[in-house]
Design an enzyme around this catalytic site. Sequence first.
Site, PDB file in Angstrom:
ATOM      1  CG  HIS A 199     -34.090 -30.925 -60.940  1.00 49.00           C
ATOM      2  ND1 HIS A 199     -33.707 -31.280 -59.793  1.00 49.00           N
ATOM      3  CD2 HIS A 199     -35.893 -31.219 -60.172  1.00 49.00           C
ATOM      4  CE1 HIS A 199     -34.324 -31.557 -59.011  1.00 49.00           C
ATOM      5  NE2 HIS A 199     -35.605 -31.286 -58.708  1.00 49.00           N
ATOM      6  CG  LEU A 200     -32.110 -24.509 -64.254  1.00 44.21           C
ATOM      7  CD1 LEU A 200     -31.964 -22.998 -63.503  1.00 44.21           C
ATOM      8  CD2 LEU A 200     -33.411 -24.228 -64.420  1.00 44.21           C
ATOM      9  CG  ASN A 202     -31.254 -33.338 -59.138  1.00 40.79           C
ATOM     10  OD1 ASN A 202     -30.782 -32.519 -59.072  1.00 40.79           O
ATOM     11  ND2 ASN A 202     -31.325 -34.438 -59.077  1.00 40.79           N
ATOM     12  CG  ASP A 240     -34.988 -32.496 -54.611  1.00 38.75           C
ATOM     13  OD1 ASP A 240     -36.109 -32.832 -54.348  1.00 38.75           O
ATOM     14  OD2 ASP A 240     -35.602 -32.234 -55.701  1.00 38.75           O
ATOM     15  CG  HIS A 246     -41.356 -33.037 -53.914  1.00 39.07           C
ATOM     16  ND1 HIS A 246     -41.321 -33.427 -52.059  1.00 39.07           N
ATOM     17  CD2 HIS A 246     -40.365 -32.740 -54.735  1.00 39.07           C
ATOM     18  CE1 HIS A 246     -40.155 -33.904 -52.567  1.00 39.07           C
ATOM     19  NE2 HIS A 246     -39.234 -33.753 -53.996  1.00 39.07           N
ATOM     20  CG  ASP A 295     -39.714 -31.482 -57.588  1.00 39.94           C
ATOM     21  OD1 ASP A 295     -38.343 -31.542 -58.396  1.00 39.94           O
ATOM     22  OD2 ASP A 295     -39.999 -32.607 -58.016  1.00 39.94           O
ATOM     23  N   GLY A 327     -40.735 -37.545 -62.779  1.00 41.95           N
ATOM     24  CA  GLY A 327     -40.352 -35.851 -63.025  1.00 41.95           C
ATOM     25  C   GLY A 327     -40.989 -35.579 -64.492  1.00 41.95           C
TER      26      GLY A 327
HETATM   27 ZN   LIG Z   1     -37.323 -33.531 -54.726  1.00 44.12          ZN
END
Ligand SMILES: [Zn+2]
Length: 436
Positions: free
Chosen positions: A71-72, A103, A161, A241, A314, A333
């Site tokens: 996730h950038l 996202n 995701d 995951h 992740d 996260g």
């Molecule tokens: Zn996920």
Amino acid sequence: MKDEKSLLIQNGRVVDPAQGLDEVASVLILNGKVSKIVKGADAAIETPTGIRVFDASDKVVCPGFVDMHVHLREPGFEHKEDIESGTKAAARGGFTSVASMPNTMPVTDNSGTVDLIEHRSRQVGLVNVFPIGAASLGMKGEDLANIGELVEAGAVAISDDGFPVQNNYVMRRILEYASMFGISFISHPEDTNLSAGGSMHEGYYSNLLGLKGIPAASEEIAISTDIILGEMTGTPIHIAHVSTSGGVRMIRSAKERGIKITAEATPHHFSLTDASLVSYDTNFKMKPPLRSEADLEAVKQGLKDGTLDCIATDHAPHSENEKEVEFDKAPFGVIGLETAIPVTLDKLYHTGILSLTQIVEKLSLNPATILRLESKGSLKEGCDGDVTILDPEKEVEINPREFASKSRNTPFAGWKLKGAPIATIVAGAIASSASP
Ligand SMILES: [Zn+2]
């Protein structure tokens, strides 16, 4: 002026499962591409004059590592991470390519956002960035995203995701649409009715700590649905995951039946259990949650026997302000780009669970294959000159203050680990190199 896209990597142990190679050799990269590999120590290679040389003696030279689950946060959440900081963290962590999850804000459900991510990555990125498109508009799980437009713009897969599609009719249509383009659907397996309100694994420790749990069944029911709809539509499904023993078992049996399914595990799910939650430290809070000892063993076994094809981080940055709240209110996260390789080498290689060849498969060849990155995942002649160089014996201590990431939410702070990346080379250029 020196040629920044050409490099001779000398005398390393080259591990390249795509060509069955594991021996001392030298790799010549010319103009960003692998030109040749010459086996043997101190092999004589004709090179252009003035070429830069990297001495890889006693080190392991691998095709560049690909983290297919990152996730950038750009566009939209740049206080957590952006493309510049995220790709710097990737380079430091030994990854030459990352795939970025959709996202963002706006959601990556349109070609404009894919274009923006690609443009920003070319401008500021240190490593390759491959956008993943959203499966549904706004990731709401209702209307299909324009998957054709996303693929045309460069999306390498589609995913829900973080916001898993719960309506199986919508899911079926997404898979049928995706199958027209041959891309994989990356599933975040979670039944959100079963997981609602939970903040950790449901079991002994959630009872002990008085926190609402997320049962293993939340993941396992979703994986069983993915398998059934994957078989029905023929679309390749990649399960993100995997954290439960039941999930590993179902994927194993689906593979045995020839269903097009692949799967990944994260470093935190093969190195930590829900027992860590006794600290109430929100840096141990993620989705899926850390599970039981038996689940951890099943994930390791799944990696060993090939049920789980990839290791992916992740990487999910959150600012310290966001994480420094009561446990049940903190966002899910943890970050992983700068710790994944030390954790993998320490917990899977030095324990004898995976060989170096298997590690390179799971961190390079398999993710490159799943994302259809044809010139990555190997150091065959003509492939991109992306290389990760490892020192499996190097001892490191994880210090989040030294991270290139904007965020610090790691569960591995203070860990002493054996094995680390020492250089990351992207198209022949050194994107990161550890001080000796
Ligand atoms: Zn996920």
